[in-house]
Design a protein around this motif. Structure first.
Motif, PDB file in Angstrom:
ATOM      1  N   ASN A  78       0.816  -1.208   0.000  1.00  0.00           N
ATOM      2  CA  ASN A  78       0.000   0.000   0.000  1.00  0.00           C
ATOM      3  C   ASN A  78       0.854   1.265   0.000  1.00  0.00           C
ATOM      4  OD1 ASN A  78      -2.131  -1.775   0.158  1.00  0.00           O
ATOM      5  ND2 ASN A  78      -2.607  -1.346   2.299  1.00  0.00           N
ATOM      6  N   LEU A  79       1.883   1.265   0.833  1.00  0.00           N
ATOM      7  CA  LEU A  79       2.755   2.440   0.926  1.00  0.00           C
ATOM      8  C   LEU A  79       3.509   2.670  -0.379  1.00  0.00           C
ATOM      9  CD1 LEU A  79       4.186   1.855   4.516  1.00  0.00           C
ATOM     10  CD2 LEU A  79       2.480   3.565   3.849  1.00  0.00           C
ATOM     11  N   LEU A  80       3.970   1.590  -1.001  1.00  0.00           N
ATOM     12  CA  LEU A  80       4.750   1.730  -2.236  1.00  0.00           C
ATOM     13  C   LEU A  80       3.870   2.064  -3.437  1.00  0.00           C
ATOM     14  CD1 LEU A  80       7.390  -1.129  -1.889  1.00  0.00           C
ATOM     15  CD2 LEU A  80       7.755   1.338  -1.686  1.00  0.00           C
ATOM     16  N   GLU A  81       2.600   1.692  -3.392  1.00  0.00           N
ATOM     17  CA  GLU A  81       1.706   2.088  -4.474  1.00  0.00           C
ATOM     18  C   GLU A  81       1.447   3.590  -4.427  1.00  0.00           C
ATOM     19  OE1 GLU A  81      -1.811  -0.276  -4.295  1.00  0.00           O
ATOM     20  OE2 GLU A  81      -0.966  -1.849  -5.574  1.00  0.00           O
ATOM     21  N   ARG A  82       1.452   4.148  -3.243  1.00  0.00           N
ATOM     22  CA  ARG A  82       1.194   5.581  -3.098  1.00  0.00           C
ATOM     23  C   ARG A  82       2.431   6.405  -3.419  1.00  0.00           C
ATOM     24  NH1 ARG A  82       0.525   9.143   1.802  1.00  0.00           N
ATOM     25  NH2 ARG A  82      -0.775  10.867   1.097  1.00  0.00           N
ATOM     26  N   SER A  83       3.602   5.915  -3.015  1.00  0.00           N
ATOM     27  CA  SER A  83       4.833   6.663  -3.259  1.00  0.00           C
ATOM     28  C   SER A  83       6.020   5.710  -3.244  1.00  0.00           C
ATOM     29  CB  SER A  83       5.011   7.737  -2.170  1.00  0.00           C
ATOM     30  OG  SER A  83       6.237   8.411  -2.322  1.00  0.00           O
ATOM     31  N   LYS A  84       6.827   5.738  -4.299  1.00  0.00           N
ATOM     32  CA  LYS A  84       8.004   4.857  -4.390  1.00  0.00           C
ATOM     33  C   LYS A  84       9.270   5.648  -4.093  1.00  0.00           C
ATOM     34  CE  LYS A  84       9.963   3.456  -8.250  1.00  0.00           C
ATOM     35  NZ  LYS A  84      11.416   3.600  -7.955  1.00  0.00           N
ATOM     36  N   GLY A  93       3.949  -4.151  -5.474  1.00  0.00           N
ATOM     37  CA  GLY A  93       4.574  -5.431  -5.168  1.00  0.00           C
ATOM     38  C   GLY A  93       4.358  -6.434  -6.278  1.00  0.00           C
ATOM     39  N   LEU A  94       4.996  -7.587  -6.129  1.00  0.00           N
ATOM     40  CA  LEU A  94       4.922  -8.628  -7.148  1.00  0.00           C
ATOM     41  C   LEU A  94       3.743  -9.576  -6.927  1.00  0.00           C
ATOM     42  CD1 LEU A  94       8.712  -9.576  -7.424  1.00  0.00           C
ATOM     43  CD2 LEU A  94       7.366  -8.201  -9.021  1.00  0.00           C
TER      44      LEU A  94
END
Length: 295
Positions: A78-84, A93-94
Motif C-alpha cells: 500500500n505504501l509503495l503504491e502511493r509513493s516509491k 509489489g509482485l
C-alpha cells in the motif's frame, strides 16, 4: 547509529522505513523479523548489493510492527503504491491480490478485478491462496458432494465416504476457517499435519511436501490482516501516542496507505486519539511505542 537502533526493534513482522538527514524517505521494506532484517543492512547485503550506496545515507529508522507477515506484505504494498522512494525498485509489489469465493462447488480463488468477486480476503499471492484452497479441499472435499458426479468422481466420493449430504457441513466448516475461527482452523491444521506425517511414514515424500506447503499457505491466509480490506468503509485516520510521539495511519478506500509521526504532547494528541476506532487502538499504540523507542 542506525545499527544500534535495530537492536531496539522487535523480533516481529512489520514494515520499516529509512530516512536521510534531510528527512527524505530512502527506502521502504517489509520483514518477518524487523530486528534481524534492519540489522542486516549493516552487514553483508549479498543479493541487495544495489543498496550499499544507500546505507551510509540512513540517518533515521522508522518501523511499524504488524500482526502477521501477511499484514506486513499488504502494508508495504500500500505504501509503495502511493509513493516509491528512490531506492525501491518496484512500485507496489509482485504478489497478485486475490480473494476466495465460496459456493456450492466449494472454495475457489478469484482475481479481484471487480467488486463482489470474492467473499473472503483480500489475500496477497495467488499461489498461496490456491495452496490453501487445496488444503481445505483435502480436509473438506466439497467437490465430491455434487449431485451429478461423473464416474471417476463418484468412485472417489465413495472411497472417501462422502455424499451430497455432507455438503452443508463442509461449506460451513470452510467458511469458519476463512473467517479465522480458532477452533476450526486448528482442526484443519491438525488434520493436514496428520496426513503429512502419514504420507511421510509411507515414503510418499512428494505428497508430504505438498501438504506442508498447504499448511504454510493456510497460515498465510488466516493470519491477522486489517491494513487492506475487501470492502472499503469510510475513510478515517488511526492515531497512537507514546512518550511525546504521535503516530498517524491513513485509511483510504479500505487501505492503510499513509504513515506519519511527529512530536506531540499528550494534551495535544488527545483530540486525535479520540478519533481512533477501538479495533485499531492496539495497532496504533504499538506503532507509537515503537516510534518512541526509535527516537
Amino acid at each position: 547509529m542506525s545499527r544500534e537502533l535495530s537492536a531496539r526493534l522487535p523480533a516481529a513482522p512489520g514494515v520499516y522505513r529509512f530516512r536521510d538527514a534531510g528527512g527524505r524517505v530512502l527506502y521502504i521494506g517489509r520483514a518477518t523479523s524487523l530486528r534481524s532484517r534492519v540489522g542486516s543492512y549493516w552487514g553483508d547485503l549479498r543479493d541487495r548489493r544495489h543498496l550499499r550506496r544507500m546505507v551510509p545515507q540512513v540517518a533515521r529508522v522508522e518501523a511499524v510492527e504488524c500482526d502477521s507477515v501477511h499484514e506486513a506484505a499488504w502494508l508495504e504494498r500500500n505504501l509503495l503504491e502511493r509513493s516509491k522512494p528512490r531506492w525501491n525498485r518496484i512500485r507496489g509489489g509482485l504478489e497478485v491480490p486475490v480473494g476466495i469465493q465460496l459456493d456450492a462447488a466449494g472454495p475457489r480463488v478469484v482475481h479481484l478485478h471487480s467488486p463482489g468477486a470474492a467473499e473472503f480476503g483480500p489475500y496477497l499471492g495467488g499461489a498461496q491462496a490456491r495452496l490453501a484452497v487445496s488444503g481445505l479441499d483435502r480436509i473438506f472435499p466439497v467437490r465430491y458432494t455434487g449431485e451429478r458426479l461423473d464416474g471417476g468422481l463418484r468412485d472417489l466420493a465413495r472411497v472417501r465416504g462422502v455424499s451430497v449430504l455432507d455438503r452443508p457441513a463442509f461449506l460451513t466448516a470452510v467458511a469458519a476457517v476463512l473467517r479465522r475461527r480458532a477452533e476450526q482452523t486448528r482442526a484443519v491444521r491438525d488434520g493436514l499435519a496428520l496426513l503429512r506425517d502419514r504420507a511421510s511414514a509411507n515414503l510418499a515424500f512428494e505428497l508430504a511436501g505438498r501438504i506442508q506447503q498447504e499448511l504454510g499457505a493456510l497460515d498465510w491466509i488466516v493470519a491477522e490482516q486489517k491494513v487492506t480490506q475487501l470492502v472499503a468503509g469510510a475513510d478515517h485516520d488511526v492515531y497512537g501516542w507514546a512518550g511525546g510521539v504521535l503516530v498517524r495511519f491513513r485509511m483510504r478506500r479500505g487501505r492503510v496507505d499513509g504513515w506519519e509521526q511527529r512530536d506531540s504532547s499528550l494534551a495535544s494528541a488527545r483530540r486525535y486519539l479520540e478519533l481512533t476506532p477501538a479495533e485499531w487502538s492496539a495497532f496504533a499504540e504499538r506503532g507509537a511505542e515503537l516510534a518512541r523507542r526509535l527516537r
